[in-house]
Scaffold this motif. Structure first.
Motif, PDB file in Angstrom:
ATOM      1  N   PRO A 169     -15.134  60.827  18.920  1.00 10.41           N
ATOM      2  CA  PRO A 169     -14.314  60.816  17.807  1.00 10.41           C
ATOM      3  C   PRO A 169     -14.395  59.343  16.651  1.00 10.41           C
ATOM      4  CG  PRO A 169     -13.029  60.213  19.837  1.00 10.41           C
ATOM      5  CD  PRO A 169     -14.299  60.236  20.320  1.00 10.41           C
ATOM      6  N   ALA A 173     -15.658  60.138  12.955  1.00  7.71           N
ATOM      7  CA  ALA A 173     -14.549  58.773  12.683  1.00  7.71           C
ATOM      8  C   ALA A 173     -15.672  57.946  11.240  1.00  7.71           C
ATOM      9  CB  ALA A 173     -13.773  57.680  12.377  1.00  7.71           C
ATOM     10  N   LEU A 181      -7.605  56.785  12.472  1.00 12.50           N
ATOM     11  CA  LEU A 181      -7.773  57.803  13.920  1.00 12.50           C
ATOM     12  C   LEU A 181      -6.522  58.606  14.577  1.00 12.50           C
ATOM     13  CD1 LEU A 181      -9.925  59.123  15.282  1.00 12.50           C
ATOM     14  CD2 LEU A 181      -9.452  57.310  17.390  1.00 12.50           C
ATOM     15  N   ALA A 196     -12.311  51.287  19.091  1.00 15.89           N
ATOM     16  CA  ALA A 196     -11.208  51.911  17.463  1.00 15.89           C
ATOM     17  C   ALA A 196     -10.983  50.771  16.923  1.00 15.89           C
ATOM     18  CB  ALA A 196     -10.634  52.759  18.119  1.00 15.89           C
ATOM     19  N   LEU A 201     -10.255  51.186  12.696  1.00 16.23           N
ATOM     20  CA  LEU A 201      -9.371  52.107  12.753  1.00 16.23           C
ATOM     21  C   LEU A 201      -8.282  51.461  13.338  1.00 16.23           C
ATOM     22  CD1 LEU A 201     -11.883  54.672  14.404  1.00 16.23           C
ATOM     23  CD2 LEU A 201     -11.407  54.773  11.521  1.00 16.23           C
TER      24      LEU A 201
END
Length: 240
Positions: A169, A173, A181, A196, A201
């Motif tokens: 992911p 992204a 996210l 992340a 994110l």
């Protein structure tokens, strides 16, 4: 601090994606919400999760085959918590008009290229009309939708909805310039969360309804959680 988003308003307490549900969310002092969008036959943004009407209204047919003026007369309280009065399917414009949220996650389901383009343009125009550009993130699990957002509304904040781990992911992204996210909580390991966040994110996990799980994910350091029970989440995380 972990922020709280009401899932489809307050899905556990009022019929999902209806004005009553979003008002209930706000009554708990939760100023952030997540909702789902489909285009009506005449190109209006309708707030409903499924592409078909069956589950929430008991009617046959698809949202995309009906006119907005008809859709707003359909009672969408079926299958949710008991509610005495009819709860019509709302237009997104109606929610923008009546609900003072600090931030909206607007999820767009997968769509053909043409449909994705029309949906993105409709969102862009409505957000502009209500002056909400800095308070909206449009999310999707569909690359077609994310690509349309990149190309047709590049200054709208984008978010990836990740339900399964079969594709990385974080890579997806990054490919689509996402700022958020929306992660299935079962995919939220401390390692993935940290990675992340280092990528810049905002990590919003869903759907989190158990107090113990809310506390655990808050301890992990998630940026926000999406819940059917915003009142319970506020009570659980309020003193942290």
């Amino acid at each position: 601090m972990t922020l709280i988003y009401g899932h489809r308003g307050a899905k556990g307490e009022a019929p999902e994606n209806t004005l009553n549900s979003f008002k209930r969310c706000l009554e708990h002092g939760v100023k952030r919400c997540e909702l789902d969008l489909h285009l009506s036959r005449d190109g209006e943004l309708m707030v409903i999760h499924d592409p078909t009407l069956k589950r929430t209204t008991g009617r046959g047919g698809k949202v995309s085959e009906q006119l907005a003026e008809d859709l707003v007369t359909y009672d969408a309280r079926q299958g949710g918590p008991g509610w005495l009065r009819p709860c019509p399917i709302p237009r997104l414009a109606e929610l923008f008009e009546h609900c003072e949220f600090e931030h909206w996650q607007l999820e767009v389901k997968s769509a053909s290229r043409d449909r994705a383009a029309r949906t993105v343009q409709a969102i862009d125009q409505l957000v502009e009309r209500f002056g909400l550009r800095d308070r909206v993130t449009v999310t999707s699990s569909s690359r077609t939708v994310l690509r349309a957002l990149q190309e047709l509304a590049p200054d709208l904040s984008r978010g990836l909805v990740a339900e399964y781990a079969w594709l990385d992911p974080l890579k997806v992204a990054a490919n689509y310039g996402c700022e958020l996210l929306a992660l299935n909580w079962m995919l939220c390991t401390p390692e993935r969360l940290l990675k992340a966040q280092k990528q810049g994110l905002h990590v919003s996990v869903w759907t989190v309804n158990e107090p113990a799980l809310m506390r655990r994910l808050a301890d992990f350091g998630v940026d926000s959680l999406i819940t059917d029970f915003p009142g319970l989440a506020t009570a659980t995380l309020g003193n942290r």
